[in-house]
Write a protein that holds these residues in place. Sequence first.
Motif, mmCIF file in Angstrom:
data_model
loop_
_atom_site.group_PDB
_atom_site.id
_atom_site.type_symbol
_atom_site.label_atom_id
_atom_site.label_comp_id
_atom_site.label_asym_id
_atom_site.label_seq_id
_atom_site.Cartn_x
_atom_site.Cartn_y
_atom_site.Cartn_z
ATOM 1 N N GLY A 71 30.487 -15.021 -12.357
ATOM 2 C CA GLY A 71 29.457 -15.855 -11.773
ATOM 3 C C GLY A 71 29.725 -17.275 -12.220
ATOM 4 O O GLY A 71 30.861 -17.748 -12.178
ATOM 5 N N PRO A 72 28.697 -17.977 -12.680
ATOM 6 C CA PRO A 72 28.873 -19.387 -12.996
ATOM 7 C C PRO A 72 29.578 -19.652 -14.326
ATOM 8 O O PRO A 72 29.959 -20.777 -14.588
ATOM 9 N N ARG A 73 29.751 -18.652 -15.188
ATOM 10 C CA ARG A 73 30.224 -18.983 -16.527
ATOM 11 C C ARG A 73 31.649 -18.508 -16.802
ATOM 12 O O ARG A 73 32.053 -17.422 -16.403
ATOM 13 N N PRO A 74 32.425 -19.362 -17.492
ATOM 14 C CA PRO A 74 33.806 -18.991 -17.792
ATOM 15 C C PRO A 74 33.875 -18.036 -18.982
ATOM 16 O O PRO A 74 33.128 -18.183 -19.947
ATOM 17 N N VAL A 75 34.762 -17.050 -18.874
ATOM 18 C CA VAL A 75 35.019 -16.128 -19.971
ATOM 19 C C VAL A 75 36.523 -16.077 -20.160
ATOM 20 O O VAL A 75 37.269 -15.928 -19.196
ATOM 21 N N VAL A 76 36.969 -16.219 -21.412
ATOM 22 C CA VAL A 76 38.397 -16.089 -21.693
ATOM 23 C C VAL A 76 38.698 -14.615 -21.909
ATOM 24 O O VAL A 76 38.035 -13.943 -22.705
ATOM 25 N N VAL A 77 39.679 -14.104 -21.173
ATOM 26 C CA VAL A 77 40.021 -12.689 -21.263
ATOM 27 C C VAL A 77 41.345 -12.538 -22.013
ATOM 28 O O VAL A 77 42.313 -13.245 -21.705
ATOM 29 N N LEU A 78 41.343 -11.664 -23.013
ATOM 30 C CA LEU A 78 42.558 -11.396 -23.786
ATOM 31 C C LEU A 78 43.061 -10.000 -23.455
ATOM 32 O O LEU A 78 42.339 -9.016 -23.632
ATOM 33 N N CYS A 79 44.299 -9.921 -22.963
ATOM 34 C CA CYS A 79 44.890 -8.628 -22.632
ATOM 35 C C CYS A 79 46.121 -8.395 -23.496
ATOM 36 O O CYS A 79 46.761 -9.336 -23.950
ATOM 37 N N GLY A 80 46.462 -7.140 -23.667
ATOM 38 C CA GLY A 80 47.693 -6.809 -24.390
ATOM 39 C C GLY A 80 47.476 -6.866 -25.895
ATOM 40 O O GLY A 80 46.623 -7.596 -26.404
ATOM 41 N N THR A 81 48.266 -6.080 -26.590
ATOM 42 C CA THR A 81 48.124 -5.918 -28.029
ATOM 43 C C THR A 81 48.284 -7.237 -28.786
ATOM 44 O O THR A 81 47.492 -7.562 -29.671
ATOM 45 N N ASP A 82 49.309 -7.996 -28.421
ATOM 46 C CA ASP A 82 49.661 -9.162 -29.233
ATOM 47 C C ASP A 82 48.598 -10.246 -29.176
ATOM 48 O O ASP A 82 48.205 -10.803 -30.206
ATOM 49 N N SER A 83 48.101 -10.538 -27.970
ATOM 50 C CA SER A 83 47.118 -11.622 -27.882
ATOM 51 C C SER A 83 45.816 -11.225 -28.593
ATOM 52 O O SER A 83 45.165 -12.055 -29.228
ATOM 53 N N ILE A 84 45.440 -9.951 -28.503
ATOM 54 C CA ILE A 84 44.194 -9.530 -29.159
ATOM 55 C C ILE A 84 44.345 -9.593 -30.676
ATOM 56 O O ILE A 84 43.464 -10.079 -31.389
ATOM 57 N N ARG A 85 45.482 -9.153 -31.183
ATOM 58 C CA ARG A 85 45.701 -9.216 -32.638
ATOM 59 C C ARG A 85 45.724 -10.663 -33.125
ATOM 60 O O ARG A 85 45.164 -10.989 -34.167
ATOM 61 N N GLU A 86 46.370 -11.519 -32.350
ATOM 62 C CA GLU A 86 46.449 -12.935 -32.746
ATOM 63 C C GLU A 86 45.059 -13.555 -32.863
ATOM 64 O O GLU A 86 44.794 -14.343 -33.767
ATOM 65 N N ALA A 87 44.185 -13.187 -31.923
ATOM 66 C CA ALA A 87 42.845 -13.775 -31.949
ATOM 67 C C ALA A 87 41.965 -13.103 -32.999
ATOM 68 O O ALA A 87 41.465 -13.747 -33.923
ATOM 69 N N LEU A 88 41.769 -11.797 -32.873
ATOM 70 C CA LEU A 88 40.748 -11.130 -33.695
ATOM 71 C C LEU A 88 41.176 -10.926 -35.145
ATOM 72 O O LEU A 88 40.330 -10.847 -36.040
ATOM 73 N N LEU A 89 42.485 -10.829 -35.383
ATOM 74 C CA LEU A 89 42.934 -10.634 -36.760
ATOM 75 C C LEU A 89 43.373 -11.947 -37.396
ATOM 76 O O LEU A 89 42.877 -12.348 -38.445
ATOM 77 N N ASP A 90 44.310 -12.643 -36.738
ATOM 78 C CA ASP A 90 44.876 -13.846 -37.358
ATOM 79 C C ASP A 90 43.856 -14.981 -37.410
ATOM 80 O O ASP A 90 43.954 -15.859 -38.251
ATOM 81 N N GLN A 91 42.899 -14.984 -36.480
ATOM 82 C CA GLN A 91 41.853 -16.016 -36.516
ATOM 83 C C GLN A 91 40.487 -15.338 -36.576
ATOM 84 O O GLN A 91 39.571 -15.649 -35.802
ATOM 85 N N SER A 92 40.404 -14.407 -37.505
ATOM 86 C CA SER A 92 39.246 -13.538 -37.609
ATOM 87 C C SER A 92 37.919 -14.305 -37.649
ATOM 88 O O SER A 92 36.955 -13.944 -36.980
ATOM 89 N N GLU A 93 37.881 -15.378 -38.433
ATOM 90 C CA GLU A 93 36.635 -16.117 -38.606
ATOM 91 C C GLU A 93 36.215 -16.821 -37.298
ATOM 92 O O GLU A 93 35.089 -16.684 -36.852
ATOM 93 N N ASN A 94 37.141 -17.550 -36.702
ATOM 94 C CA ASN A 94 36.786 -18.310 -35.504
ATOM 95 C C ASN A 94 36.345 -17.419 -34.344
ATOM 96 O O ASN A 94 35.533 -17.815 -33.520
ATOM 97 N N PHE A 95 36.862 -16.198 -34.297
ATOM 98 C CA PHE A 95 36.536 -15.303 -33.181
ATOM 99 C C PHE A 95 35.427 -14.308 -33.527
ATOM 100 O O PHE A 95 35.248 -13.322 -32.842
#
Length: 491
Positions: A71-95
């Motif tokens: 709808g009106p709001r943007p959502v960033v979508v993370l697919c695949g193992t590597d991008s999810i690990r990079e975000a949720l693990l390597d930048q655990s606090e920010n995410f």
Amino acid sequence: MELSVLLFLAVLTGFLLLLTRGHPKATGHLPPGPRPLPFLGNLLQMDRRGLHRSFLRFQEKYGDVFTVYLGPRPVVVLCGTDSIREALLDQSENFSGRAPIATFDQTFQGYGVAFANGERWKELRRFSLTTMRDFGMGKRSIEERIQEEARCLVEELRKSQGALLDPTFFFHAITANIICAIIFGERFAYKDPEFLRLLHLFNQSFALVSSFSSQVFELYSSLLKHFPGTHRKVHKNLQEVNDFIGHTVEKHRETLDPNAPRDLIDTYLLRMDKEKSNPDSEFHHRNLILTGLSLFFGGTETTSTTIRYGFLIFLKYPQVAEKVYKEINQVIGPHRPPALDDRAKMPYTDAVIQEIQRFSDLLPFSLPRMVTKDTHFRGYFFPKGTEVYPILSSALHDPRYFEKPDDFYPEHFLDANGALKKNEAFFPFSLGKRNCLGEGIARMELFLFFTTILQHFSVASPVAPEDIDLTPRECGVGKLPPVYKLRFLTR
Ligand code: HEM
Ligand SMILES: *[C@@H]1O[C@H](CO)[C@@H](O)[C@H](O)[C@H]1NC(C)=O
Ligand SMILES: *[C@@H]1O[C@H](CO)[C@@H](O)[C@H](O)[C@H]1NC(C)=O
């Protein structure tokens, strides 16, 4: 009909907006994705079968990290193992932020451990984890509780004398009872009408939250919330559960002994009293009820749906169930109850349970996250508050990590010698600071419930294995197996 009328309204509003404004502008520097229209967002590029298919389609075109307008709001979508690990693990606090799920939002409104943010979340998370640990390690460990519950279930299933039955409520009841013991200090009898009512409310709500109409609601909730629909039914259901929790809290209050807290509610009430003079305390009534609901609902529906999918898979692949039974027989034998220590000696069973979790893919998009700070990621810039969907399903089906991503294949988790093999793409409980709070309990339950049931029963279906269809009944926030019946036959 109601939905199509509303969609028409939405389209109309969209075109009106189109005439008056330009394209929606994202702040920051978000990854590329399909081109959105005002208000409508990417509706016209979506797959009719729902969000899951749409995300897969966009991944093919835009790669592992893209922006989609729900709808009106943007959502960033993370697919695949590597991008999810990079975000949720390597930048655990920010995410580590939580974004709302539209269908749940009227009920939670940012309260309770699962949907809170900031200091509120930190306090409630710490409290929940410590308390759950304390009430698992007292006189009776969580392991013993699960063993006891499994024993009760075996007794109950024996009474069915091999009759054809829908196992949904049995699996709900055993998982609910483990969490009830922690929160309320008691377990319920399987036939208790009040308990059955709560289980019914959970079962129905999870199906509704995962339905197609909830996915439409996720896109246009700001408009649709003014009309009747699925979201109201879910809210009504969960309010009824909240009333139950509220009554239980009152009863606890009357019998509270400051020197002997019996369960999570008592512990919370004592904490509330201690912080009475602090106006900023997060330990107030509303957070108690909604943390109770988060744990009760989260702890019941998830594990039980996984077990339910598991038995459907066993009916489809009887040779897998038999091989698990053989291992149970070798390592545990028929007489003593399975214990957690047995798991290390049972690599095949362990691999089967992991494969059940991978294949059944319970929460395909995890729960929505949000960045808590301005964040740089892979050359993009996400302003604080940007919503992020980690598509766990795309890791669990990642062809770079799994040989046969779409098949049920326990060998995904076994090496050539039959020993258990770790896989970096296997994180059904998600990753990082905000991962599943109940992972430890859920893993114990899955092992002990599956093995205890198979130790005592073989399962049979009136449908031939080749005709059993594993296609999910709903696939949205949750992925639900089709409704089925089976027989539990005493060994
Ligand atoms: C097979 C069983 C289960 C699966 C697959 C599962 C999966 C998940 C996932 C994917 C999340 C989102 C985490 C994130 O945002 O990164 C989550 C959150 C959560 N789960 Fe589970 N879960 C299971 C069982 C349980 C149980 C047994 C409990 C309770 C005892 C529980 C309580 C929670 C809570 C409270 C959250 C929110 C945590 C937070 O926001 O800090 N879950 N779960
Ligand atoms: C659970 O909910 C679904 C959807 O509302 C329904 O089809 C199913 O029969 C329910 N299961 C039980 C055991 O009530
Ligand atoms: C995470 O957030 C902090 C703000 O406190 C910021 O300084 C840092 O750059 C962020 N991390 C990345 C990689 O963007």
